[in-house]
Each structure stands twice: as structure tokens, then as C-alpha cells.
Write a protein that holds these residues in place. Structure first.
Motif, short mmCIF file in Angstrom:
data_model
loop_
_atom_site.label_atom_id
_atom_site.label_comp_id
_atom_site.label_asym_id
_atom_site.label_seq_id
_atom_site.Cartn_x
_atom_site.Cartn_y
_atom_site.Cartn_z
N ASN A 174 2.75 -2.47 45.47
CA ASN A 174 2.67 -3.73 44.58
C ASN A 174 1.60 -4.29 44.82
OD1 ASN A 174 5.75 -3.03 43.64
ND2 ASN A 174 6.49 -3.82 44.84
N ALA A 175 0.77 -3.81 44.71
CA ALA A 175 -0.77 -4.72 44.95
C ALA A 175 -1.48 -4.61 43.11
CB ALA A 175 -1.92 -3.45 45.78
N ARG A 176 -1.21 -5.57 42.61
CA ARG A 176 -1.32 -5.32 41.26
C ARG A 176 -2.68 -7.15 41.80
NH1 ARG A 176 0.96 -1.92 41.59
NH2 ARG A 176 2.29 -1.62 40.00
N ALA A 177 -3.26 -7.30 40.51
CA ALA A 177 -4.02 -9.09 40.73
C ALA A 177 -3.05 -9.58 40.03
CB ALA A 177 -5.00 -8.93 38.71
N GLU A 178 -1.72 -9.56 39.22
CA GLU A 178 -1.05 -10.42 39.09
C GLU A 178 0.43 -9.88 39.77
OE1 GLU A 178 -1.32 -13.66 38.39
OE2 GLU A 178 -3.30 -13.94 38.64
N PRO A 179 0.90 -9.95 40.32
CA PRO A 179 1.75 -9.56 40.90
C PRO A 179 3.11 -9.54 40.64
CG PRO A 179 1.23 -10.61 42.58
CD PRO A 179 0.14 -10.72 42.16
N LYS A 180 4.33 -9.20 40.69
CA LYS A 180 5.41 -9.71 40.11
C LYS A 180 6.26 -10.37 40.88
CE LYS A 180 6.29 -6.48 36.69
NZ LYS A 180 6.38 -7.51 34.76
N THR A 181 7.29 -11.88 40.63
CA THR A 181 7.43 -12.19 41.01
C THR A 181 8.76 -12.79 41.47
OG1 THR A 181 6.94 -14.74 39.69
CG2 THR A 181 5.09 -14.22 40.44
N ALA A 182 9.25 -13.62 42.34
CA ALA A 182 10.51 -13.78 42.62
C ALA A 182 11.01 -15.56 42.41
CB ALA A 182 11.02 -12.94 43.82
N PHE A 183 10.64 -16.22 43.62
CA PHE A 183 10.72 -17.96 43.68
C PHE A 183 9.61 -18.22 44.41
CE2 PHE A 183 11.46 -15.78 47.80
CZ PHE A 183 10.57 -15.69 48.78
N MET A 184 8.14 -17.45 44.08
CA MET A 184 6.98 -17.81 44.82
C MET A 184 5.94 -18.28 43.40
SD MET A 184 6.08 -15.97 48.12
CE MET A 184 3.99 -16.85 48.26
N LYS A 185 5.65 -19.28 42.93
CA LYS A 185 5.31 -19.17 41.48
C LYS A 185 3.92 -18.51 41.40
CE LYS A 185 3.96 -23.12 38.37
NZ LYS A 185 3.87 -24.71 38.36
N GLU A 186 2.89 -18.43 42.27
CA GLU A 186 1.95 -16.96 42.14
C GLU A 186 2.05 -16.08 42.29
OE1 GLU A 186 -0.89 -19.81 43.34
OE2 GLU A 186 -1.49 -21.56 42.19
N GLY A 187 3.09 -15.89 43.40
CA GLY A 187 3.25 -14.99 43.63
C GLY A 187 2.64 -14.31 45.16
N SER A 188 3.06 -12.91 45.57
CA SER A 188 2.45 -12.79 46.69
C SER A 188 0.86 -12.63 47.44
CB SER A 188 3.11 -11.21 47.46
OG SER A 188 2.70 -10.19 48.80
N ASN A 338 7.20 -13.47 57.60
CA ASN A 338 7.01 -15.07 56.58
C ASN A 338 7.84 -15.29 55.36
OD1 ASN A 338 5.13 -13.46 54.91
ND2 ASN A 338 2.87 -14.32 56.16
N ILE A 339 7.73 -16.38 54.99
CA ILE A 339 7.67 -16.36 53.44
C ILE A 339 7.34 -15.10 52.86
CG2 ILE A 339 8.11 -18.54 51.82
CD1 ILE A 339 8.16 -20.16 53.79
N ASP A 340 5.90 -14.63 52.81
CA ASP A 340 5.35 -14.36 51.77
C ASP A 340 6.38 -12.89 52.25
OD1 ASP A 340 2.20 -13.81 50.65
OD2 ASP A 340 3.45 -11.99 51.00
N THR A 341 6.80 -12.39 53.59
CA THR A 341 7.31 -11.13 53.35
C THR A 341 8.32 -11.45 52.53
OG1 THR A 341 6.83 -10.94 55.89
CG2 THR A 341 8.87 -9.87 55.07
N LEU A 342 9.54 -12.32 52.91
CA LEU A 342 10.73 -12.69 51.95
C LEU A 342 10.07 -12.10 50.66
CD1 LEU A 342 12.18 -16.07 53.39
CD2 LEU A 342 13.26 -13.09 53.56
N GLU A 343 9.58 -13.21 49.46
CA GLU A 343 8.64 -12.78 48.52
C GLU A 343 8.80 -11.37 48.18
OE1 GLU A 343 6.87 -13.64 44.53
OE2 GLU A 343 8.89 -14.93 46.07
N ARG A 344 8.55 -10.43 49.38
CA ARG A 344 7.80 -9.04 48.74
C ARG A 344 9.08 -7.90 49.44
NH1 ARG A 344 3.40 -10.07 52.62
NH2 ARG A 344 4.54 -8.30 54.11
N MET A 345 10.17 -7.97 50.07
CA MET A 345 11.17 -7.55 49.71
C MET A 345 12.29 -8.42 48.78
SD MET A 345 11.90 -8.99 53.56
CE MET A 345 13.90 -8.50 53.59
N SER A 346 11.82 -9.43 47.54
CA SER A 346 13.16 -9.68 46.57
C SER A 346 12.65 -8.98 45.65
CB SER A 346 12.53 -11.25 46.46
OG SER A 346 12.92 -11.77 47.60
N ILE A 347 10.99 -8.70 45.15
CA ILE A 347 10.93 -7.81 44.08
C ILE A 347 10.61 -6.06 44.12
CG2 ILE A 347 8.55 -9.46 43.76
CD1 ILE A 347 6.07 -7.93 44.79
#
Length: 426
Positions: A174-188, A338-347
Motif C-alpha cells: 500500500n505504499a502510495r504518495a497519498e495512501p488510503k485513509t481510515a481514521f488518520m486524516k493524512e494517512g499512514s 503503534n497508532i500507525d499500525t492500527l491505521e495500516r491494519m484498517s485499510i
């Protein structure tokens, strides 16, 4: 002038004339007049193949003590490559890797990611370099930019300068310039820097081979350990974003990824290519987690297993924050959570249509065939001796998603948390 010579007339000592009684003997620096020559390692192949042979390859593996690095090291030793393991910190953590190759085939080299000279020493004699350095959390010493962007760019730059023939770099599906987001406004931030790292490596070493793996599972991995970590679950409850019903995952078996890396080293079509390392099946996160917990003896009836809504579990966010800022135990104790891990698990894992492991001749392993064995060490009932096969609990395997089902899930996910409301209210 008197002197000593060897057969053929080459003088080795010259004595000044007129003073034979003196002890003035001048040595001539003939060795310095010999010009160094490049060494063709391929011409030095020895043996019939295997750990006691030399394949002609000298391979530097950065991150060799990690989950993927250990498997790559074993494969390299098995085909007779000489392996150089750069390491930082305590060298005793690397000692287990001494046995992957024969005597003299496994070498260790201290290095620091910010020190170009130490990197240069590590790759100076290698024709292949594999960069497996990765970190799921930031520390006081290394940020995501340091590990995912600056470090790989520095390694790629030095590899090009030192004449390395092949470079392999690991990124993320999921490496992207603008990755998909779940709950983090700016993404992972992790995924953003992984993408920037790809661009940096390509800029410095255009022929690099890049792998984009999904979640990699196997014993002592981060995927299984994070799912079963007490930092994620609250007792028998496992919080997932939107209960995992609209998140799609495509985990890959660790041995398949390593086979792909090894095959790419000797495939001319892999030069300058990017591969997506994903498994053969795509699952709803909810269904996959349900299967993993039931397979490990944690079902709804006996263990009160339940999947809850992540956004209604502040304890999980607090524990994730705690795991990300603790100055110790980030890898082995908190499993890089960490919280970034939760974001990656959520997309969801999303493909860009790039070549995958099957293009490298890899026969992909299915989750239902490999996951039970990988979960056996944490099975709640592994100490029981089952005499009657009929007593073995029947576990429903996760259902692979079809194209139409996944499109429906994507459309539903766009509605957000409204999906969690009862059907009669919406």
C-alpha cells in the motif's frame, strides 16, 4: 654494485658498492609496481552446489537478523553464496546466522545507517545487495524517513558507486504518495515514506528490484503477533475498524516471498522491476481474524471471542500510543505496535496491476494450508492429547472474496461508520 638475485635474473637485494662491510641494505619496493586487477568471482565457483560450495556470489544482506532476513540468509547459504551481514548494536544477536553457511562463508560487518563509510565497507566486495531494513515504529534514534527514505537512498547510492550488479529493496503493497485513509486524516506516515523510499532507490539505482509485500505471516512474524497482542485486543474482544467487515487483506506466506526474492536475483527480466508480493486469496479482515482465533482455540463459545468496533475502544488507542513511545521493547515486547499500525491494519490491500510473485515462478501457498501450523505455538489447547479424531473441533475456513463481492464492500465502506447502525435505522 653487488647484489643477490634469484634464478631468472630478478634482483632481490642491492648492496651499495664500496661498502660491503657496512650494514646498509636497501630493499626495493617491487611489489608496489604491480597493478591491482579486478577479480571475476564467477570464475571462482567451486563445488557441485550447496552449503559447502561457492556459487560465485558475494551477497550483503542488510537487516539479516529480521523475520524475512533470516529466511533469505538460509536460502543464500543453501545455494553456496558468501554472505556479509552488516549489523548494529550487540553482535551476539547475529550469532545464530553463523550456521547458515559453511566455514568462511558467513561474515559480519559492523555498520551504522548514517555512516556512509561503514556502508561502503559492507558492500565493497559484493555483487548482490539485499536491503531488508525496516521498522514499523519510530524511535528516538530513527524516524520513518531515516529508515524508509534516507537510509535506502544512501545504500542504493553507494551500491551504484561500488559497482554492485543487483540490488533488492523491500517496500509495502500500500505504499502510495497519498495512501488510503481510515481514521488518520493524512494517512499512514509509514506508507508515505515507503513510497518515497521507492522513488529514492530508483533515482540512485535504476536497476533495483523492488518488492511490495502485503502482510507476511509465519512463526515469529509481526502480523500474527500483532493480531494476538494484548495491545490490540481487550481481553477476548478484538477491535477492528468498522469491525473488519469492509477491509480486505491478502496475506502472503513468508517462504513464498523469500522464494520470489531469490528467483529475482537470477532473472534478467527482474532488473528494474517492481513486484507485488501478495497471497493467492483475498479475505475480509473480519473473516480472516475470526478464522485465526478459532484455529488457535479461541472461539466464541469457550473463549467469548468477539470482534468490536475500533473507534469505540479508546483503550486500544491508548495502548497503541503507549507501545509507540516506549523507549524499550518496541520489537520483541510490543511487536512494533503503534497508532500507525492500527491505521495500516484498517485499510485494504490494493494492487496497482504490477507483476507479482507468480511471474517469478513462485507457487503461492494458501492460508488454509499454512496458517494452522503457524498458529500452533499459540494454540490454547496444544497441551491436550486428543485420542478420538472426532473430538477435533471443526473450523470453518475463511471465504476468499470474488470480484463482485469486493466491489460491493468497497461501495459500502464509502458510507463510513453508518454501516454499523442497525438496518432499520438507516
Amino acid at each position: 654494485m653487488a647484489g643477490l638475485t634469484v634464478r631468472g635474473g630478478l634482483p632481490i637485494l642491492k648492496l651499495p658498492s664500496g661498502s660491503l662491510g657496512a650494514a646498509a641494505i636497501a630493499a626495493q619496493p617491487y611489489s608496489s609496481e604491480v597493478k591491482p586487477r579486478s577479480i571475476n568471482l564467477a570464475a571462482m565457483k567451486r563445488g557441485k552446489g550447496g552449503r559447502s560450495s561457492f556459487s560465485g556470489d558475494v551477497v550483503t544482506v542488510f537487516g539479516g537478523s529480521g523475520f524475512i532476513g533470516r529466511d533469505v540468509a538460509n536460502r543464500l547459504g543453501k545455494n553456496g553464496s558468501q554472505i556479509i551481514f552488516p549489523y548494529r548494536g550487540d553482535h551476539y544477536k547475529m550469532m545464530r546466522l553463523k550456521v547458515v553457511g559453511d566455514l568462511g562463508q558467513v561474515l559480519f560487518c559492523p555498520f551504522e545507517l548514517q555512516d556512509e563509510d561503514s556502508i561502503r565497507r559492507a558492500v565493497a566486495r559484493s555483487n548482490i545487495v539485499i536491503n531488508l531494513i525496516g521498522r514499523g515504529i519510530e524511535t528516538k534514534n530513527f524516524s520513518y524517513e531515516d529508515v524508509n527514505v534516507t537510509g535506502p537512498a544512501k545504500i542504493a547510492k553507494i551500491c551504484r558507486e561500488m559497482g554492485v550488479k543487483r540490488l533488492v529493496h523491500l517496500s509495502h503493497i500500500n505504499a502510495r504518495a497519498e495512501p488510503k485513509t481510515a481514521f488518520m486524516k493524512e494517512g499512514s506516515k509509514f506508507l508515505k515514506t515507503k513510497y518515497e523510499g521507492e522513488l529514492a532507490v530508483r533515482s540512485e539505482f535504476p536497476d533495483a528490484t523492488i518488492f511490495r509485500p502485503a502482510d507476511v505471516y509465519g512463526q515469529m512474524d509481526q502480523f500474527i503477533n500483532q493480531i494476538f497482542s494484548k495491545l490490540l485486543r481487550n481481553g477476548s474482544k478484538v477491535p477492528l475498524f468498522m469491525k473488519g467487515q469492509y477491509t480486505v487483506k491478502q496475506p502472503v506466506f513468508h517462504s513464498d516471498l523469500v522464494t520470489g526474492i531469490m528467483n529475482s536475483l537470477y532473472d534478467p527480466e527482474a532488473v528494474g522491476q517492481t513486484y507485488e508480493a501478495v497471497g493467492p486469496d483475498r479475505f475480509a479482515m473480519n473473516d480472516l481474524i475470526r478464522y485465526m482465533f478459532e484455529q488457535s482455540g479461541r472461539n466464541k463459545e469457550e473463549w467469548q471471542f468477539e470482534i468490536t468496533e475500533l473507534m469505540l475502544e479508546p483503550r486500544t488507542f491508548a495502548k497503541a500510543f503507549f507501545g509507540g513511545v516506549m523507549p524499550w521493547g518496541g520489537n520483541r515486547t510490543w511487536n512494533q505496535f503503534n497508532i500507525d499500525t492500527l491505521e495500516r491494519m484498517s485499510i485494504s490491500d490494493e494492487s496497482e496491476g504490477l507483476p507479482n510473485l507468480t511471474d517469478l515462478g513462485v507457487k503461492l501457498s494458501r492460508v488454509v494450508d499454512k496458517m494452522p501450523w503457524e498458529l500452533e505455538p499459540i494454540n490454547n489447547y496444544k497441551y491436550l492429547i486428543i485420542e478420538d479424531p472426532a473430538e477435533v473441533p471443526k473450523i470453518d475456513p475463511p471465504t476468499p472474496l470474488g470480484f463482485v463481492e469486493e466491489r460491493h464492500m468497497i461501495a459500502q465502506r464509502e458510507r463510513g461508520l453508518i454501516n454499523l447502525l442497525p438496518a432499520g435505522i438507516v
